[in-house]
Each structure stands twice: as C-alpha cells, then as structure tokens.
Design a protein around this motif. Sequence first.
Motif, PDB file in Angstrom:
ATOM      1  N   PRO A  48     -55.625  66.899  34.164  1.00 36.66           N
ATOM      2  CA  PRO A  48     -56.854  67.313  33.480  1.00 36.66           C
ATOM      3  C   PRO A  48     -56.533  68.203  32.273  1.00 36.66           C
ATOM      4  N   MET A  49     -57.391  68.172  31.265  1.00 35.90           N
ATOM      5  CA  MET A  49     -57.182  68.958  30.050  1.00 35.90           C
ATOM      6  C   MET A  49     -57.060  70.448  30.363  1.00 35.90           C
ATOM      7  N   GLU A  50     -57.754  70.912  31.406  1.00 34.98           N
ATOM      8  CA  GLU A  50     -57.674  72.336  31.781  1.00 34.98           C
ATOM      9  C   GLU A  50     -56.230  72.723  32.082  1.00 34.98           C
ATOM     10  N   GLU A  51     -55.486  71.826  32.748  1.00 34.44           N
ATOM     11  CA  GLU A  51     -54.083  72.113  33.086  1.00 34.44           C
ATOM     12  C   GLU A  51     -53.222  72.134  31.822  1.00 34.44           C
ATOM     13  N   VAL A  52     -53.486  71.221  30.906  1.00 28.78           N
ATOM     14  CA  VAL A  52     -52.732  71.189  29.642  1.00 28.78           C
ATOM     15  C   VAL A  52     -52.936  72.509  28.899  1.00 28.78           C
ATOM     16  N   ARG A  53     -54.171  73.006  28.887  1.00 24.98           N
ATOM     17  CA  ARG A  53     -54.492  74.256  28.164  1.00 24.98           C
ATOM     18  C   ARG A  53     -53.706  75.460  28.674  1.00 24.98           C
ATOM     19  N   GLU A  54     -53.257  75.401  29.940  1.00 17.85           N
ATOM     20  CA  GLU A  54     -52.496  76.512  30.526  1.00 17.85           C
ATOM     21  C   GLU A  54     -51.088  76.616  29.940  1.00 17.85           C
ATOM     22  N   ALA A  90     -50.386  73.196  20.662  1.00 18.42           N
ATOM     23  CA  ALA A  90     -50.014  73.710  21.985  1.00 18.42           C
ATOM     24  C   ALA A  90     -51.226  73.785  22.903  1.00 18.42           C
ATOM     25  N   GLY A  91     -51.100  73.181  24.070  1.00 18.05           N
ATOM     26  CA  GLY A  91     -52.187  73.221  25.035  1.00 18.05           C
ATOM     27  C   GLY A  91     -53.382  72.379  24.646  1.00 18.05           C
ATOM     28  N   GLY A  92     -53.201  71.481  23.704  1.00 17.79           N
ATOM     29  CA  GLY A  92     -54.319  70.655  23.244  1.00 17.79           C
ATOM     30  C   GLY A  92     -53.894  69.248  22.904  1.00 17.79           C
TER      31      GLY A  92
END
Length: 121
Positions: A48-54, A90-92
Amino acid sequence: GGAGAPRSAAVPAKFQKKGGSQVQFLRNMQMDKDPAGLRGASTIRRIPMEEVREHASVGDIWMVLQGRVFNVTPYMDYHPGGKAELMRSAGGDGTALYNEIHPWISLDMIEKFQVGLIGAS
C-alpha cells in the motif's frame, strides 16, 4: 592549469554527473545477493502507498516507478543525478519525473531493488 591547458567542453547542468561510478555500482550488484533487503520476501507483494511513504529518508528510500515499488537506498551514492534528485520522489510515485528525465532508461537496470507492486495488500 596554465595558459596552454586544454578546456573541456561544458556539460549541461541537467546532466552533470553527481553520483559514483556506474561500473562500480554494477560490480556491487553482482556481489550483493539481496540489495533490496527482501530477506526472501516476494518481489511481487502488494504494497500500500502508506507503507511506501514510511520510506522517505536518505538512509531508507522507496519509490514507485511504473507501478513497481523499489528500495533505491543502495543506489543513492551512484545515481548520476545525485541524491537530491532521488529524494524528490522518496516515499512517493516518481513515474512522471522518471519518464521526464530519462525515459530511455529501462527499469530492468534496477530490478534487483524491486520490493513489490503498488496496491492494497
């Protein structure tokens, strides 16, 4: 240099090399069996994108490129455009930026960094 020193041709700022040797990078990748840090996890896991954002710091950077999630942390020191360029995504999702800057470069070059595919798990 003295008066007789040859002048080198100016390289457009957009393409001035800021990273380390690509040859050294490729050597390192041949030696490193797990550059993405997967420890046996699937490269097609839904992330999920939330995990990438971390993962948005210089020491831990993931980004989405063309629907694939990459841990580009090991590439930071070698990216020809420098770390700051990678940090822009980064994170996106860096797909648009990637396609704008170097659409001719295949993502296969960094496939060893793939940690999954973007989407709900």
